[in-house]
Design a protein around this motif. Structure first.
Motif, PDB file in Angstrom:
ATOM      1  N   UNK A 299       0.851  -1.196   0.000  1.00 57.13           N
ATOM      2  CA  UNK A 299       0.000   0.000   0.000  1.00 57.13           C
ATOM      3  C   UNK A 299       0.882   1.240   0.000  1.00 57.13           C
ATOM      4  N   UNK A 300       0.684   2.084  -0.996  1.00 57.08           N
ATOM      5  CA  UNK A 300       1.528   3.269  -1.156  1.00 57.08           C
ATOM      6  C   UNK A 300       0.692   4.531  -0.942  1.00 57.08           C
ATOM      7  N   UNK A 301       0.963   5.260   0.157  1.00 58.11           N
ATOM      8  CA  UNK A 301       0.202   6.497   0.359  1.00 58.11           C
ATOM      9  C   UNK A 301       0.798   7.631  -0.479  1.00 58.11           C
TER      10      UNK A 301
ATOM     11  N   UNK B 256      -2.572  12.050 -12.650  1.00 54.63           N
ATOM     12  CA  UNK B 256      -3.195  13.224 -12.027  1.00 54.63           C
ATOM     13  C   UNK B 256      -4.469  12.862 -11.284  1.00 54.63           C
ATOM     14  N   UNK B 257      -4.799  11.585 -11.269  1.00 53.86           N
ATOM     15  CA  UNK B 257      -6.107  11.167 -10.752  1.00 53.86           C
ATOM     16  C   UNK B 257      -6.154  11.226  -9.232  1.00 53.86           C
ATOM     17  N   UNK B 258      -7.178  11.892  -8.694  1.00 55.34           N
ATOM     18  CA  UNK B 258      -7.251  11.950  -7.226  1.00 55.34           C
ATOM     19  C   UNK B 258      -8.212  10.944  -6.619  1.00 55.34           C
ATOM     20  N   UNK B 259      -8.935  10.209  -7.448  1.00 51.63           N
ATOM     21  CA  UNK B 259      -9.743   9.126  -6.884  1.00 51.63           C
ATOM     22  C   UNK B 259      -8.810   7.956  -6.577  1.00 51.63           C
ATOM     23  N   UNK B 260      -9.193   7.146  -5.599  1.00 53.48           N
ATOM     24  CA  UNK B 260      -8.360   5.988  -5.249  1.00 53.48           C
ATOM     25  C   UNK B 260      -8.286   5.040  -6.443  1.00 53.48           C
ATOM     26  N   UNK B 261      -7.100   4.557  -6.754  1.00 53.04           N
ATOM     27  CA  UNK B 261      -6.959   3.625  -7.873  1.00 53.04           C
ATOM     28  C   UNK B 261      -5.712   2.786  -7.695  1.00 53.04           C
ATOM     29  N   UNK B 262      -5.688   1.652  -8.382  1.00 56.98           N
ATOM     30  CA  UNK B 262      -4.525   0.773  -8.322  1.00 56.98           C
ATOM     31  C   UNK B 262      -3.489   1.244  -9.336  1.00 56.98           C
ATOM     32  N   UNK B 263      -2.230   1.107  -8.947  1.00 61.41           N
ATOM     33  CA  UNK B 263      -1.153   1.486  -9.868  1.00 61.41           C
ATOM     34  C   UNK B 263      -0.789   0.339 -10.802  1.00 61.41           C
ATOM     35  N   UNK B 264      -1.427  -0.814 -10.619  1.00 65.39           N
ATOM     36  CA  UNK B 264      -1.025  -1.993 -11.388  1.00 65.39           C
ATOM     37  C   UNK B 264      -1.071  -1.786 -12.906  1.00 65.39           C
ATOM     38  N   UNK B 265      -2.180  -1.292 -13.462  1.00 66.61           N
ATOM     39  CA  UNK B 265      -2.193  -1.134 -14.921  1.00 66.61           C
ATOM     40  C   UNK B 265      -1.127  -0.144 -15.391  1.00 66.61           C
ATOM     41  N   UNK B 266      -0.903   0.904 -14.595  1.00 66.07           N
ATOM     42  CA  UNK B 266       0.061   1.919 -15.025  1.00 66.07           C
ATOM     43  C   UNK B 266       1.484   1.362 -15.041  1.00 66.07           C
ATOM     44  N   UNK B 267       1.828   0.535 -14.056  1.00 65.39           N
ATOM     45  CA  UNK B 267       3.193  -0.009 -14.052  1.00 65.39           C
ATOM     46  C   UNK B 267       3.386  -0.903 -15.277  1.00 65.39           C
ATOM     47  N   UNK B 281      -3.762  13.351  -5.278  1.00 65.93           N
ATOM     48  CA  UNK B 281      -3.705  12.980  -3.862  1.00 65.93           C
ATOM     49  C   UNK B 281      -4.928  12.166  -3.475  1.00 65.93           C
ATOM     50  N   UNK B 282      -4.962  10.896  -3.876  1.00 67.72           N
ATOM     51  CA  UNK B 282      -6.098  10.077  -3.448  1.00 67.72           C
ATOM     52  C   UNK B 282      -6.102   9.979  -1.926  1.00 67.72           C
ATOM     53  N   UNK B 283      -7.295   9.879  -1.343  1.00 70.04           N
ATOM     54  CA  UNK B 283      -7.320   9.871   0.122  1.00 70.04           C
ATOM     55  C   UNK B 283      -7.044   8.499   0.710  1.00 70.04           C
TER      56      UNK B 283
END
Lengths: 375, 363
Positions: A299-301, B256-267, B281-283
């Motif tokens: 989990x990366x904040x 630039x997305x501030x909704x929570x999302x997984x970084x998996x597709x981007x990596x 800045x997703x919360x």
């Protein structure tokens, strides 16, 4: 049948199924091609990846498996299947990694080989570590479709390009783990610029990788802090390995006292762990480098990255040229791995102890003296 | 009509709009600002951009709101007064004020002109000045008093309304691109999210000579992205086959997305040694799969606004390349409707308040 695939008889120990139990195994190697180096294996280090692979913990293991490397090609396909079912995408893009801590003596060279001669000490090493067409030392397929088998065996054949020379000044048994553990920490120290005298680097985890990171970083002139969940390792870290300081990662106050003090951190831990406290230790523009392989996503904040413009990066082994450079650096600075030499038939017990992290800090199999060909 | 709390009285009367609780509803508000000190510049505000952070703050999404709160940190206006130590600006100059109005001036970051990373950076609103701990109020107001170090010259060639969002969105994007090296012509940049930040990334990316792909969950943004903003291609993030086909093709991705999302597709989309730059800045923490990071030596880094020197550099760069934000100009009294629409991403791509013409003190 592995025994008859190739012309040269070979013998090793293989896992037959995901219990990971290793036992004697007859198979074969290719004849020495014109670019090949064939060598008699003297020592082979046990990498934690070997344990993950023999037990199929990463998926994609095929048996029988003579360990020595990690195959991610099959993982890639498994992940695509997961993708269509669950919309969960992730990339296990080949390049795969070839990890292999094999040291031996050259017994035959192909006609076009220039780098080595018979009698040279050499190690079979990884193929260029980020290449998409890499073939891994074990549990992978050569272009002719036959399976690759790793270093828990008596002989190996490898293309000259993928073999590195070991200087005489390095003891062969202590040098074996450099080929995986050593390069895995050396490469990111260089790539991420954490190799300049006076910088402060943290090392998370004091095991096979961690102890090598401490040694290399000190040799590069850095200040080193070991970060560990085991306070009992403090004395070892400072007095024996030469670290400058030690942080108990379970002690919040201890950790916070070091906030904003590190230029970089090499994180060798494969267990799931929180990243936020580690990011807090970094100065502005600091980098957290992951070389462990947690089995689940972490989990990366985002906030911890934005404040202070910090980054998290990964790294896996190193390229061949770099591996040779690392070996030469190790030789110059007298760096070897701290090892426990074991006979071949101790390997299953060693794997159990490795699982409990009960080793300082790498097992190395004395292949030459203990791998006896079964009748 | 709300007034500032007692103990916060300064000699100069100011009028603005403030939120007084986490409903985030903004309403007329009288308060006061300090005298123009020796190093200060007084700016009569003409335009102020509505940054998504303003919305987060008025609703106390980050738990740090100090009400009453006058937002606004994308300010363009005209100098009406300068202190005796001010040499860079004169009365009548058009200037900009961004996200920061003070810093410690003595730490390593401040010495490197990276005031945005100073641990004591003071924000244009909802913050406390170092010298007297007085609260700062932002650009949804008729004028502001700022230390000259935190004021930038606004180029003549840039329209002040469409240029206002550059003071936050522009510098955030520009600073990150310079630091992470996303400026090499011919390289391939992916932009995740097409909003206030995202559309600026496309424009700056093209100005740097990069190939730009917009990655978005909304297929209906494709025509906009490619035909109007000039992106080279468009990738629908919810289409696994299209994503898979683009695996390993991007040198960088700016997220630039501030909704929570997984970084998996981007990596997966990155090439070996590729970089993801996080600006949103997703919360909630983002899910980061380790294997692809480690296997491909990939990097994920953050970036936060920009320093004062590079903000000036960015404005000059934008003037040279004719880069402005795409805006919808609104009157001050339309701000609550605008905030609601912003929460639904219903704006192309930034609201800008016509402060000069519409901020009228009722009493």
């Amino acid at each position: 049948m592995a025994k008859h695939e190739h012309p040269v008889a070979a013998f090793g120990w293989a896992a037959r199924d995901s219990s990971g139990h290793l036992s004697p195994f007859n198979f074969s190697r290719r004849a020495t091609g014109e670019n090949d180096v064939t060598f008699k294996v003297l020592y082979c280090g046990i990498c934690h990846s070997d344990l993950h692979n023999i037990r199929n913990e990463w998926g994609g293991s095929t048996y029988p498996m003579v360990p020595g490397y990690v195959n991610f090609e099959l993982n890639f396909y498994n992940c695509i299947a997961a993708l269509t079912n669950s919309n969960a995408l992730f990339n296990v893009w080949p390049p795969n990694i070839l990890r292999h801590e094999v040291v031996g003596v050259v017994t035959e060279v192909g006609s076009k080989v220039t780098k080595f001669k018979v009698g040279d000490k050499s190690c079979a090493n990884d193929l260029e570590n980020y290449c998409p067409d890499m073939i891994v030392t074990y549990n992978s397929k050569y272009n002719d479709g036959t399976t690759t088998h790793g270093g828990y065996s008596n002989i190996m054949v490898a293309d000259e390009h993928f073999v590195v020379a070991i200087p005489d000044s390095l003891p062969l048994d202590g040098a074996a783990p450099l080929l995986c553990a050593g390069i895995t920490v050396y490469s990111p120290l260089r790539y991420y610029g954490l190799d300049k005298p006076g910088l402060h680097v943290g090392v998370v985890g004091l095991g096979g990788l961690g102890h090598m990171a401490v040694k290399f970083a000190k040799a590069m002139g850095l200040k080193v802090t070991v970060i560990s969940t085991s306070p009992s390792k403090k004395q070892e870290a400072i007095e024996r390995l030469g670290a400058d300081s030690f942080l108990d990662s379970r002690d919040q106050e201890d950790m916070q006292s070091a906030n904003g003090t590190m230029d970089g951190i090499i994180d060798t831990v494969s267990a799931i762990h929180p990243l936020q406290p580690l990011l807090g230790l970094l100065k502005s523009n600091g980098k957290l480098v992951m070389v462990g392989a947690p089995s689940k996503p972490l989990q990366l904040p985002a906030f911890s990255l934005l404040i202070g413009r910090k980054a998290v990066g990964g790294s896996i082994i190193g390229g061949l040229k770099e591996t040779q450079e690392m070996i030469n650096f190790a030789s110059e600075h007298g760096i070897v791995s701290d090892i426990e030499v074991i006979p071949m038939d101790y390997v299953n017990k060693a794997m159990e102890r490795l699982e409990r992290a009960d080793v300082r800090y790498r097992f190395v199999i004395d292949i030459e003296n203990s791998l006896k060909i079964a009748a | 009509m709300a007034k500032a709390p007692a103990g916060q009285e300064f000699p100069r009367k100011v009028f603005g709009w403030a939120a007084t609780d986490k409903s985030g509803i903004l309403a007329p508000f009288h308060f006061s600002r300090r005298e123009n000190g020796d190093e200060d510049v007084t700016v009569k505000i003409q335009y102020c951009g509505v940054c998504h952070s303003d919305l987060h703050m008025i609703k106390n999404d980050w738990g740090v709101a100090n009400y009453p709160l006058v937002p606004g940190h994308e300010i363009v206006g005209v100098v009406t007064m300068i202190g005796c130590q001010v040499s860079e600006f004169k009365v009548g100059d058009r200037v900009g004020v961004g996200v920061i109005v003070d810093s410690c001036r003595s730490c390593e970051s401040c010495h490197q002109d990276l005031e945005n990373y100073c641990p004591q950076a003071v924000f244009t609103y909802n913050s406390f000045l170092l010298k007297d701990m007085s609260k700062t109020y932002g650009g949804y107001s008729d004028f502001i008093v700022v230390d000259q170090r935190f004021v930038v010259r606004f180029p003549d060639g840039l329209p002040p309304d469409a240029g206002a969002p550059l003071l936050c969105a522009g510098t955030t994007v520009y600073s990150s691109m310079k630091y992470y090296g996303v400026t090499e012509p011919g390289k391939h940049l992916g932009v995740c999210g097409l909003g206030g930040l995202g559309h600026i990334v496309v424009k700056m990316g093209k100005a740097f000579g990069l190939k730009v792909t917009v990655i978005s969950s909304s297929p209906n943004k494709e025509a906009e992205a490619v035909e109007r903003l000039g992106a080279d291609s468009f990738l629908v993030s919810s289409d696994p086959a299209k994503i898979k086909a683009a695996f390993g093709t991007m040198d960088y991705i700016i997220d630039t997305v501030s909704a929570a999302h997984s970084l998996a597709p981007l990596t997966a989309l990155l090439k070996v040694s590729g970089k993801i730059v996080i600006l949103g800045l997703p919360d909630k923490p983002m899910e980061l799969p380790f294997f692809p990071m480690v296997m491909g030596r990939k990097l994920i880094g953050g970036s936060n606004i920009g320093g004062m020197k590079e903000t000036q550099e960015m404005l000059d760069f934008c003037a040279k390349h004719n880069i402005t934000a795409d805006i919808e100009l609104i009157q001050m009294e339309e701000i609550n409707t605008a905030m609601e629409r912003l929460s639904k991403s219903d704006v192309k791509y930034r609201f800008v308040i016509d402060v000069g013409n519409s901020l009228k003190s009722g009493s």
